[in-house]
Design a protein around this motif. Structure first.
Motif, mmCIF file in Angstrom:
data_model
loop_
_atom_site.group_PDB
_atom_site.id
_atom_site.type_symbol
_atom_site.label_atom_id
_atom_site.label_comp_id
_atom_site.label_asym_id
_atom_site.label_seq_id
_atom_site.Cartn_x
_atom_site.Cartn_y
_atom_site.Cartn_z
ATOM 1 N N SER A 58 0.827 -1.206 0.000
ATOM 2 C CA SER A 58 0.000 0.000 0.000
ATOM 3 C C SER A 58 0.862 1.259 0.000
ATOM 4 O O SER A 58 0.479 2.290 -0.563
ATOM 5 C CB SER A 58 -0.931 0.000 1.219
ATOM 6 O OG SER A 58 -0.193 -0.025 2.420
ATOM 7 N N ILE A 59 2.041 1.171 0.642
ATOM 8 C CA ILE A 59 2.948 2.319 0.650
ATOM 9 C C ILE A 59 3.452 2.583 -0.762
ATOM 10 O O ILE A 59 3.520 3.724 -1.229
ATOM 11 C CB ILE A 59 4.133 2.065 1.596
ATOM 12 C CG1 ILE A 59 3.633 1.829 3.030
ATOM 13 C CG2 ILE A 59 5.107 3.238 1.581
ATOM 14 C CD1 ILE A 59 4.691 1.290 3.960
ATOM 15 N N MET A 60 3.814 1.503 -1.465
ATOM 16 C CA MET A 60 4.281 1.657 -2.834
ATOM 17 C C MET A 60 3.171 2.201 -3.727
ATOM 18 O O MET A 60 3.430 3.000 -4.635
ATOM 19 C CB MET A 60 4.785 0.315 -3.376
ATOM 20 C CG MET A 60 6.146 -0.089 -2.843
ATOM 21 S SD MET A 60 7.419 1.183 -3.097
ATOM 22 C CE MET A 60 7.427 1.339 -4.871
ATOM 23 N N GLY A 255 -6.541 5.528 1.744
ATOM 24 C CA GLY A 255 -7.540 4.560 2.181
ATOM 25 C C GLY A 255 -7.003 3.144 2.155
ATOM 26 O O GLY A 255 -7.287 2.334 3.048
ATOM 27 N N ILE A 256 -6.192 2.811 1.125
ATOM 28 C CA ILE A 256 -5.600 1.473 1.039
ATOM 29 C C ILE A 256 -4.630 1.245 2.178
ATOM 30 O O ILE A 256 -4.568 0.152 2.764
ATOM 31 C CB ILE A 256 -4.903 1.294 -0.326
ATOM 32 C CG1 ILE A 256 -5.941 1.320 -1.445
ATOM 33 C CG2 ILE A 256 -4.126 -0.022 -0.375
ATOM 34 C CD1 ILE A 256 -5.343 1.269 -2.839
ATOM 35 N N ILE A 257 -3.845 2.285 2.536
ATOM 36 C CA ILE A 257 -2.920 2.166 3.668
ATOM 37 C C ILE A 257 -3.690 1.932 4.964
ATOM 38 O O ILE A 257 -3.307 1.101 5.792
ATOM 39 C CB ILE A 257 -2.042 3.428 3.776
ATOM 40 C CG1 ILE A 257 -1.015 3.439 2.639
ATOM 41 C CG2 ILE A 257 -1.329 3.482 5.124
ATOM 42 C CD1 ILE A 257 -0.193 4.703 2.567
ATOM 43 N N MET A 258 -4.784 2.652 5.139
ATOM 44 C CA MET A 258 -5.622 2.443 6.330
ATOM 45 C C MET A 258 -6.126 1.004 6.375
ATOM 46 O O MET A 258 -6.091 0.348 7.431
ATOM 47 C CB MET A 258 -6.806 3.408 6.302
ATOM 48 C CG MET A 258 -6.465 4.848 6.610
ATOM 49 S SD MET A 258 -6.165 5.118 8.370
ATOM 50 C CE MET A 258 -7.818 4.863 9.031
ATOM 51 N N LEU A 259 -6.560 0.501 5.214
ATOM 52 C CA LEU A 259 -7.081 -0.864 5.145
ATOM 53 C C LEU A 259 -5.974 -1.873 5.420
ATOM 54 O O LEU A 259 -6.169 -2.825 6.184
ATOM 55 C CB LEU A 259 -7.699 -1.107 3.771
ATOM 56 C CG LEU A 259 -8.460 -2.418 3.584
ATOM 57 C CD1 LEU A 259 -9.681 -2.469 4.499
ATOM 58 C CD2 LEU A 259 -8.899 -2.583 2.135
ATOM 59 N N ARG A 400 -12.753 3.368 2.153
ATOM 60 C CA ARG A 400 -11.790 2.423 2.751
ATOM 61 C C ARG A 400 -11.474 2.780 4.199
ATOM 62 O O ARG A 400 -11.275 1.888 5.033
ATOM 63 C CB ARG A 400 -10.507 2.382 1.917
ATOM 64 C CG ARG A 400 -10.678 1.646 0.589
ATOM 65 C CD ARG A 400 -9.331 1.353 -0.065
ATOM 66 N NE ARG A 400 -9.495 0.593 -1.297
ATOM 67 C CZ ARG A 400 -9.600 1.117 -2.508
ATOM 68 N NH1 ARG A 400 -9.560 2.448 -2.646
ATOM 69 N NH2 ARG A 400 -9.738 0.367 -3.574
ATOM 70 N N CYS A 401 -11.409 4.060 4.494
ATOM 71 C CA CYS A 401 -11.176 4.468 5.887
ATOM 72 C C CYS A 401 -12.339 4.027 6.772
ATOM 73 O O CYS A 401 -12.133 3.552 7.896
ATOM 74 C CB CYS A 401 -10.988 5.984 5.977
ATOM 75 S SG CYS A 401 -9.413 6.572 5.313
ATOM 76 N N GLY A 402 -13.561 4.185 6.259
ATOM 77 C CA GLY A 402 -14.722 3.747 7.027
ATOM 78 C C GLY A 402 -14.706 2.253 7.277
ATOM 79 O O GLY A 402 -14.987 1.789 8.394
ATOM 80 N N GLY A 419 -13.345 -4.031 1.620
ATOM 81 C CA GLY A 419 -12.772 -2.694 1.497
ATOM 82 C C GLY A 419 -12.795 -2.171 0.073
ATOM 83 O O GLY A 419 -13.256 -1.054 -0.195
ATOM 84 N N ASP A 420 -12.295 -2.964 -0.876
ATOM 85 C CA ASP A 420 -12.276 -2.531 -2.281
ATOM 86 C C ASP A 420 -13.674 -2.386 -2.878
ATOM 87 O O ASP A 420 -13.973 -1.354 -3.498
ATOM 88 C CB ASP A 420 -11.445 -3.502 -3.119
ATOM 89 C CG ASP A 420 -9.956 -3.311 -2.923
ATOM 90 O OD1 ASP A 420 -9.542 -2.219 -2.492
ATOM 91 O OD2 ASP A 420 -9.197 -4.263 -3.191
#
Length: 451
Positions: A58-60, A255-259, A400-402, A419-420
Motif C-alpha cells: 500500500s505504501i508503494m 484509504g488502502i494504507i488504512m485498510l 476504505r477508511c470507514g 474494502g475494495d
C-alpha cells in the motif's frame, strides 16, 4: 504516419481493442512476473518473507500511484495536441513534461528513502518481518527514478496511439526480472533483497528501452529548436492535468494504507493472505485498468479533434468489452481461487489459502463496479478534467477508511475483503453523474463538432 494510431476515425470498438489489447497483455505479463516473484519468495523463503514483501504494497501504491498517475496526466495534453495535428505544440509539451519528471524523481526518491523505516511503523508492520520489509521497500524506492522514466516515456508513446512498443518492453523487462529472481534468490540465496534488486534492474532496462525506441523510431516526439524551451504556460497545463491524477492515486492510497494497516494488525497470517490475494487480484483487474487507459487516449484524441459524438460511442463500446471480460473472470475465479493461492504457499497453510481465496471471490462479485470506475475516471481525465476525476479518489479514500475503522474491527479479515468493493461503488456514485454532466457541458461548448 508510421508507429502512430489515429483514434479519431474508424470503429470505436476496434480502436479501443486495438489500443488496449497490447496494454492488457503487457500488464498481465507484468503481473505474472510479480506473481512469480511472490511465489518464489513464499515457496522458497517462507510465509514470513512473503508477508514482508506484501506489507509495504500500500505504501508503494501511495508513492508510485502518484508518480504513475502524474505521468499519465502529462500524456493527456500530448494526446490532445496529436489529435489536433499540432505537432509543434505536442513536442513542446514533451520537453516540459520531462523537466517536471526529473524534479519529481529526485525529490520523491530522496524523501521516500529517508522516511522508509518510519512509514513501515505507521502501517503496523509486524516486528518479526520488519527488517525484511525495510530492505525490500528501500530497494523499491531506489527504483523510483526508473519507474517514473518508464511511465513518462511509455505515456508519450501511447499518447500518439502506439501501445504495442511499451508492451514489448514489458515483455523484455519481465523476463529480465524473472531470470534475476532465479539467480539472486534461488541460486545466490539473497532472500527479499534479491527480489528488490531484480525489480530495480528490470525497471531500469524498461525505461532505457523506451528512450532508445523514441530516439530511433519516433522523431515526431523529439523536441527541437525553440520547442525545447521552458514554457510556463505549458508547464501549468501539464501540472493541471498531471498533479490531480497523481493526487487521485495518492488519495486513494491513503484509504488502502488504512485498510492494510488494519489488516496488518490482525497478524502475519492475514498479511500473507492479503499479499497472495492482491497479487492475483491485480492480474485480473489490470484489464479493467487498461481499458480505462485506452479510453483516456481515445477521449484525449477525439476532444482534440472536436469529435464529441465519438466519445459517447466509445464509452458504450468500452462498457460492453468490460462486461464480457467480467463474465470470463467469474468463470475462472469462483471455482479455482483456492488453487491460485497455492502458487504462493504450501497447501498445508490452510488459513492463508482459505482467507486469500475468500478475498478473491468477494472482490470478483463487484468487478463491474470497478470496470465502470476505470472507464469513466479515465475518460474524464482524457477530456482534460483531471480535477473532477480526482474527487472519485476522495470517495474511495473515505470508503476504505470507514471500512478500516468500523467494519474490520467487527468482521476481521472478512471486513478487509469488502474494502475494495465498497470503495468502487462509492467512486461510481460520483463518477457516473459527473461524466453525464461533463459530456453535456462539452457538447454545448462545441456545437460544431463532427462524429
Amino acid at each position: 504516419m508510421a508507429n502512430t494510431n489515429d483514434m479519431t476515425i474508424g470503429s470505436p470498438v476496434r480502436d479501443i481493442l486495438k489500443f488496449s489489447i497490447p496494454l492488457i497483455l503487457g500488464y498481465i505479463l507484468q503481473q505474472m512476473y510479480l506473481i512469480i516473484d511472490a511465489a518464489i519468495v513464499g515457496r522458497w523463503i517462507g510465509v514470513d518473507a512473503l508477508a514482508a514483501v506484501g506489507t509495504s504494497s500500500s505504501i508503494m501504491f501511495l508513492i508510485m500511484g502518484f508518480c504513475n498517475g502524474s505521468c499519465a496526466g502529462f500524456a493527456i495534453p500530448i494526446a490532445q495536441a496529436f489529435g489536433a495535428k499540432d505537432y509543434k505544440k505536442m513536442r513542446s509539451y514533451v520537453s516540459n513534461a520531462m523537466r517536471i519528471a526529473i524534479v519529481m524523481a529526485i525529490v520523491i526518491t530522496l524523501m521516500s528513502c529517508i522516511f522508509c523505516g518510519r512509514v513501515l511503523k505507521i502501517v503496523n508492520t509486524p516486528t518479526d518481518i520488519f527488517d525484511n520489509a525495510y530492505i525490500f521497500l528501500f530497494l523499491q524506492f531506489l527504483a523510483i527514478p526508473f519507474t517514473i522514466a518508464y511511465n513518462l516515456l511509455s505515456g508519450f508513446i501511447r499518447a500518439i496511439g502506439n501501445s504495442k512498443q511499451p508492451f514489448y518492453f514489458l515483455i523484455a523487462s519481465s523476463f529480465i526480472n524473472i531470470i534475476l529472481d532465479v539467480i539472486l534468490i534461488l541460486i545466490l540465496g539473497m532472500g527479499v533483497e534479491g527480489a528488490g534488486i531484480a525489480t530495480l534492474i528490470s525497471q531500469c532496462c524498461a525505461s532505457l528501452m523506451c528512450w532508445v525506441y523514441i530516439k530511433r523510431k519516433l522523431q515526431l516526439l523529439i523536441p527541437k529548436g525553440e520547442e525545447t524551451h521552458f514554457d510556463n504556460k505549458l508547464i501549468n497545463i501539464l501540472l493541471n492535468n498531471g498533479m490531480p491524477m497523481g493526487m487521485q492515486f495518492s488519495i486513494t492510497a491513503v484509504g488502502i494504507i488504512m485498510l492494510q494497516s488494519a489488516n496488518n494488525a490482525l497478524g502475519t497470517t492475514y498479511v500473507a493472505a492479503f499479499t497472495a490475494s492482491i497479487r492475483i487480484k491485480y492480474l485480473f483487474t489490470c484489464v479493467f485498468e487498461n481499458i480505462g487507459v485506452a479510453m483516456a487516449t481515445y477521449c484525449g484524441q477525439n476532444i482534440g479533434a472536436r469529435k464529441i459524438n465519438r466519445i459517447k460511442t466509445g464509452i458504450y463500446a468500452a462498457i460492453k468489452i468490460m462486461l464480457v471480460y467480467f463474465i470470463i473472470t467469474f468463470i475462472v475465479i469462483y471455482p479455482f481461487a483456492d488453487y491460485m493461492m497455492m502458487l504462493f504457499v504450501d497447501g498445508s497453510e490452510k488459513d492463508v489459502v482459505s482467507n486469500a481465496a475468500m478475498f478473491m471471490r468477494i472482490a470478483n462479485y463487484f468487478y463491474p463496479a470497478l470496470g465502470l470506475l476505470t472507464i469513466f475516471r479515465y475518460s474524464i481525465q482524457g477530456l482534460g478534467y483531471s480535477n473532477l476525476s480526482m474527487m472519485s479518489g476522495v470517495m474511495e479514500m473515505i470508503a476504505r477508511c470507514g471500512v478500516s475503522l468500523w467494519i474490520v474491527p467487527a468482521l476481521k479479515f472478512t471486513g478487509v475483503c469488502y474494502g475494495d468493493p465498497v470503495a468502487w461503488i462509492m467512486a461510481d456514485m460520483f463518477l457516473i453523474p459527473a461524466f453525464i454532466w461533463l459530456y453535456g457541458h462539452i457538447k454545448r461548448k462545441t456545437p460544431l463538432c463532427v462524429s
